[in-house]
Design a protein around this motif. Structure first.
Motif, PDB file in Angstrom:
ATOM      1  N   THR A   2      -3.470 -20.803 -11.962  1.00 40.12           N
ATOM      2  CA  THR A   2      -4.718 -21.000 -12.694  1.00 40.12           C
ATOM      3  C   THR A   2      -4.898 -20.159 -13.946  1.00 40.12           C
ATOM      4  OG1 THR A   2      -5.853 -21.669 -10.685  1.00 40.12           O
ATOM      5  CG2 THR A   2      -7.229 -20.982 -12.482  1.00 40.12           C
ATOM      6  N   ILE A   3      -5.405 -20.831 -14.978  1.00 38.21           N
ATOM      7  CA  ILE A   3      -5.948 -20.165 -16.154  1.00 38.21           C
ATOM      8  C   ILE A   3      -7.449 -20.440 -16.139  1.00 38.21           C
ATOM      9  CG2 ILE A   3      -5.975 -20.071 -18.679  1.00 38.21           C
ATOM     10  CD1 ILE A   3      -3.035 -21.094 -18.547  1.00 38.21           C
ATOM     11  N   ASN A   4      -8.220 -19.393 -15.966  1.00 34.17           N
ATOM     12  CA  ASN A   4      -9.681 -19.509 -15.931  1.00 34.17           C
ATOM     13  C   ASN A   4     -10.260 -18.959 -17.229  1.00 34.17           C
ATOM     14  OD1 ASN A   4      -9.691 -20.600 -13.349  1.00 34.17           O
ATOM     15  ND2 ASN A   4      -9.945 -18.629 -12.343  1.00 34.17           N
ATOM     16  N   ILE A   5     -11.006 -19.789 -17.937  1.00 32.71           N
ATOM     17  CA  ILE A   5     -11.585 -19.422 -19.228  1.00 32.71           C
ATOM     18  C   ILE A   5     -13.102 -19.354 -19.098  1.00 32.71           C
ATOM     19  CG2 ILE A   5     -11.896 -20.106 -21.644  1.00 32.71           C
ATOM     20  CD1 ILE A   5      -9.230 -21.636 -21.415  1.00 32.71           C
ATOM     21  N   ILE A   6     -13.658 -18.220 -19.465  1.00 29.72           N
ATOM     22  CA  ILE A   6     -15.111 -18.046 -19.494  1.00 29.72           C
ATOM     23  C   ILE A   6     -15.501 -17.645 -20.913  1.00 29.72           C
ATOM     24  CG2 ILE A   6     -17.090 -16.750 -18.612  1.00 29.72           C
ATOM     25  CD1 ILE A   6     -15.289 -16.134 -16.113  1.00 29.72           C
ATOM     26  N   THR A   7     -16.349 -18.431 -21.547  1.00 30.95           N
ATOM     27  CA  THR A   7     -16.865 -18.076 -22.862  1.00 30.95           C
ATOM     28  C   THR A   7     -18.380 -18.162 -22.851  1.00 30.95           C
ATOM     29  OG1 THR A   7     -14.896 -18.789 -24.086  1.00 30.95           O
ATOM     30  CG2 THR A   7     -16.967 -18.710 -25.311  1.00 30.95           C
ATOM     31  N   VAL A  39     -14.232 -10.547 -28.277  1.00 30.46           N
ATOM     32  CA  VAL A  39     -15.583 -10.707 -28.805  1.00 30.46           C
ATOM     33  C   VAL A  39     -15.483 -11.151 -30.255  1.00 30.46           C
ATOM     34  CG1 VAL A  39     -17.769  -9.562 -29.359  1.00 30.46           C
ATOM     35  CG2 VAL A  39     -16.542  -8.946 -27.268  1.00 30.46           C
ATOM     36  N   ARG A  40     -16.312 -12.113 -30.642  1.00 26.36           N
ATOM     37  CA  ARG A  40     -16.394 -12.550 -32.031  1.00 26.36           C
ATOM     38  C   ARG A  40     -17.874 -12.599 -32.432  1.00 26.36           C
ATOM     39  NH1 ARG A  40     -11.853 -11.841 -31.207  1.00 26.36           N
ATOM     40  NH2 ARG A  40      -9.989 -13.049 -31.761  1.00 26.36           N
ATOM     41  N   THR A  41     -18.150 -12.243 -33.667  1.00 27.15           N
ATOM     42  CA  THR A  41     -19.534 -12.170 -34.130  1.00 27.15           C
ATOM     43  C   THR A  41     -19.716 -12.955 -35.423  1.00 27.15           C
ATOM     44  OG1 THR A  41     -19.741  -9.959 -33.174  1.00 27.15           O
ATOM     45  CG2 THR A  41     -21.409 -10.618 -34.780  1.00 27.15           C
ATOM     46  N   GLY A  42     -20.736 -13.804 -35.440  1.00 22.47           N
ATOM     47  CA  GLY A  42     -21.129 -14.521 -36.638  1.00 22.47           C
ATOM     48  C   GLY A  42     -22.484 -14.042 -37.114  1.00 22.47           C
ATOM     49  N   GLU A  43     -23.002 -14.698 -38.149  1.00 25.14           N
ATOM     50  CA  GLU A  43     -24.276 -14.262 -38.706  1.00 25.14           C
ATOM     51  C   GLU A  43     -25.412 -14.416 -37.712  1.00 25.14           C
ATOM     52  OE1 GLU A  43     -27.263 -15.256 -42.466  1.00 25.14           O
ATOM     53  OE2 GLU A  43     -25.264 -16.138 -42.372  1.00 25.14           O
ATOM     54  N   GLN A  44     -25.413 -15.514 -36.939  1.00 23.56           N
ATOM     55  CA  GLN A  44     -26.510 -15.760 -36.003  1.00 23.56           C
ATOM     56  C   GLN A  44     -26.016 -16.052 -34.591  1.00 23.56           C
ATOM     57  OE1 GLN A  44     -28.993 -18.788 -37.862  1.00 23.56           O
ATOM     58  NE2 GLN A  44     -30.163 -17.195 -38.901  1.00 23.56           N
ATOM     59  N   VAL A  67     -13.960  -3.477 -26.138  1.00 25.77           N
ATOM     60  CA  VAL A  67     -12.663  -4.082 -25.846  1.00 25.77           C
ATOM     61  C   VAL A  67     -11.634  -3.480 -26.781  1.00 25.77           C
ATOM     62  CG1 VAL A  67     -11.350  -6.248 -25.801  1.00 25.77           C
ATOM     63  CG2 VAL A  67     -13.758  -6.227 -25.094  1.00 25.77           C
ATOM     64  N   ASP A  68     -10.450  -3.112 -26.255  1.00 22.50           N
ATOM     65  CA  ASP A  68      -9.425  -2.524 -27.116  1.00 22.50           C
ATOM     66  C   ASP A  68      -8.606  -3.607 -27.812  1.00 22.50           C
ATOM     67  OD1 ASP A  68      -7.477  -3.468 -25.331  1.00 22.50           O
ATOM     68  OD2 ASP A  68      -7.144  -1.525 -24.390  1.00 22.50           O
ATOM     69  N   THR A  69      -7.627  -3.187 -28.597  1.00 20.54           N
ATOM     70  CA  THR A  69      -6.846  -4.131 -29.402  1.00 20.54           C
ATOM     71  C   THR A  69      -5.926  -4.997 -28.563  1.00 20.54           C
ATOM     72  OG1 THR A  69      -5.159  -2.428 -29.793  1.00 20.54           O
ATOM     73  CG2 THR A  69      -6.922  -2.646 -31.442  1.00 20.54           C
ATOM     74  N   GLN A  70      -5.731  -4.638 -27.297  1.00 22.65           N
ATOM     75  CA  GLN A  70      -4.904  -5.442 -26.397  1.00 22.65           C
ATOM     76  C   GLN A  70      -5.741  -6.328 -25.488  1.00 22.65           C
ATOM     77  OE1 GLN A  70      -1.499  -5.496 -26.765  1.00 22.65           O
ATOM     78  NE2 GLN A  70      -2.103  -4.277 -28.547  1.00 22.65           N
ATOM     79  N   GLY A  71      -7.022  -6.472 -25.815  1.00 25.64           N
ATOM     80  CA  GLY A  71      -7.876  -7.365 -25.054  1.00 25.64           C
ATOM     81  C   GLY A  71      -8.242  -6.867 -23.675  1.00 25.64           C
ATOM     82  N   SER A  72      -8.333  -5.548 -23.510  1.00 22.11           N
ATOM     83  CA  SER A  72      -8.713  -4.963 -22.219  1.00 22.11           C
ATOM     84  C   SER A  72     -10.074  -4.286 -22.326  1.00 22.11           C
ATOM     85  CB  SER A  72      -7.675  -3.926 -21.765  1.00 22.11           C
ATOM     86  OG  SER A  72      -6.415  -4.524 -21.562  1.00 22.11           O
ATOM     87  N   LEU A  73     -10.844  -4.354 -21.249  1.00 20.32           N
ATOM     88  CA  LEU A  73     -12.114  -3.641 -21.208  1.00 20.32           C
ATOM     89  C   LEU A  73     -11.865  -2.139 -21.161  1.00 20.32           C
ATOM     90  CD1 LEU A  73     -14.271  -5.646 -18.611  1.00 20.32           C
ATOM     91  CD2 LEU A  73     -14.478  -5.666 -21.100  1.00 20.32           C
ATOM     92  N   ASN A 114      -6.239 -15.479 -28.273  1.00 19.73           N
ATOM     93  CA  ASN A 114      -5.851 -14.080 -28.090  1.00 19.73           C
ATOM     94  C   ASN A 114      -6.031 -13.615 -26.654  1.00 19.73           C
ATOM     95  OD1 ASN A 114      -4.926 -13.360 -30.671  1.00 19.73           O
ATOM     96  ND2 ASN A 114      -7.011 -13.162 -31.429  1.00 19.73           N
ATOM     97  N   ALA A 115      -7.110 -14.073 -26.000  1.00 17.53           N
ATOM     98  CA  ALA A 115      -7.344 -13.677 -24.612  1.00 17.53           C
ATOM     99  C   ALA A 115      -6.246 -14.220 -23.700  1.00 17.53           C
ATOM    100  CB  ALA A 115      -8.716 -14.160 -24.152  1.00 17.53           C
ATOM    101  N   VAL A 116      -5.846 -15.475 -23.906  1.00 22.41           N
ATOM    102  CA  VAL A 116      -4.750 -16.052 -23.123  1.00 22.41           C
ATOM    103  C   VAL A 116      -3.450 -15.302 -23.410  1.00 22.41           C
ATOM    104  CG1 VAL A 116      -3.344 -18.111 -22.709  1.00 22.41           C
ATOM    105  CG2 VAL A 116      -5.811 -18.340 -22.995  1.00 22.41           C
ATOM    106  N   LEU A 117      -3.215 -14.997 -24.678  1.00 30.28           N
ATOM    107  CA  LEU A 117      -1.986 -14.304 -25.062  1.00 30.28           C
ATOM    108  C   LEU A 117      -1.910 -12.926 -24.410  1.00 30.28           C
ATOM    109  CD1 LEU A 117       0.286 -15.311 -26.996  1.00 30.28           C
ATOM    110  CD2 LEU A 117      -0.670 -13.769 -28.712  1.00 30.28           C
TER     111      LEU A 117
END
Length: 257
Positions: A150-155, A112-117, A8-14, A245-248
């Motif tokens: 519509t705003i559709n959110i998938i996480t 994308v966000r990453t944590g320890e586990q 994903v780039d810095t503008q939230g695009s694939l 950020n994705a909505v923005l």
């Protein structure tokens, strides 16, 4: 040819129309009028989407673009047909969850966000033609409210998430959406800031498995569970920032069209 790893780039695009999210083991296809996600295995999910909503095991997710004039007495049947068009077998339909939107799915925001586990992937499509604010006056135009803006959110979350954290994640994601709409200066007809649209939908799903990098060949036991998803937690903060950020990003592209 090997499917490219999700980027994903810095503008939230694939960066690729077809990619593989390794942490969640999901193939993602960004098509001209649909976003299709197929997991190698099912996710434990909670969602408000039209098709396959509720508490489910979800392996296939679709966000399908329709015309602004779209009206259907059988949206579930329509979504089932659309899933078939992107290759979901008939016998797998109970594992599918589907959304409809009049916004361009090519404008969707990805984070994308990453944590320890854990790792999470968020995809949001944004259309605000039917923006609303709570409280909504009884005299407001309900026909406009039912339009497919519509705003559709998938996480999707690669990790082990307790049920209460999935519910808490819905709250955090909704707060993040509303904050982004405020910063986008989306307003309703009387000039107040919008809190959403009248047809918003959301899906949160978790693999309920340890991240691939933490697994041994013979160990599928859960690791540390995510118990809370509010802003007092690292996970909640990551989820909130990803959705915001994705909505923005998606909202900015929508407003430029």
């Amino acid at each position: 040819m090997k499917t490219p790893v999700l980027d994903v780039d810095t503008q939230g695009s694939l960066l690729s129309p077809t990619s593989y999210w390794e942490a969640g083991e999901v193939i993602i296809r960004s098509l001209p009028r649909a976003i299709s996600m197929q997991g190698d295995r099912g996710f434990r999910s909670i969602s408000s989407c039209i098709y396959g909503g509720g508490l489910q095991t979800t392996q296939y997710i679709g966000n399908f673009q329709v015309e602004r004039s779209y009206r259907s007495m059988e949206p579930e049947k329509d979504l089932q047909d659309r899933f078939k068009e992107v290759g979901v077998p008939e016998e797998k339909m109970p594992l599918a969850a589907g959304f409809l939107t009049a916004a361009s799915v090519l404008d969707a925001g990805w984070e994308v966000r990453t944590g320890e586990q854990w790792e999470l992937l968020t995809c949001v499509s944004v259309g605000t033609a039917n923006s609303v604010r709570i409280p909504m006056a009884a005299s407001d135009d309900l026909n406009r409210s039912y339009s497919p803006g519509t705003i559709n959110i998938i996480t999707l979350i690669a990790g082990v998430v307790r049920p209460e954290a999935l519910v808490g994640g819905v709250i955090t994601a909704t707060e993040a959406k509303t904050a982004a709409l405020y910063d986008l200066n989306i307003r309703v007809s009387d000039g107040r800031h919008a809190t959403g649209t009248s047809t918003d939908a959301i899906l949160l799903g978790s693999t309920q498995r340890a991240l691939v990098r933490h697994r041994s060949l013979d160990d599928e036991k859960p690791m540390n569970e995510i118990q809370y998803a509010g802003l007092a937690t690292t996970f909640g903060q990551a989820l909130g920032s990803a959705v915001y950020n994705a909505v923005l990003h998606a909202g900015t592209r929508y407003l430029r069209r």
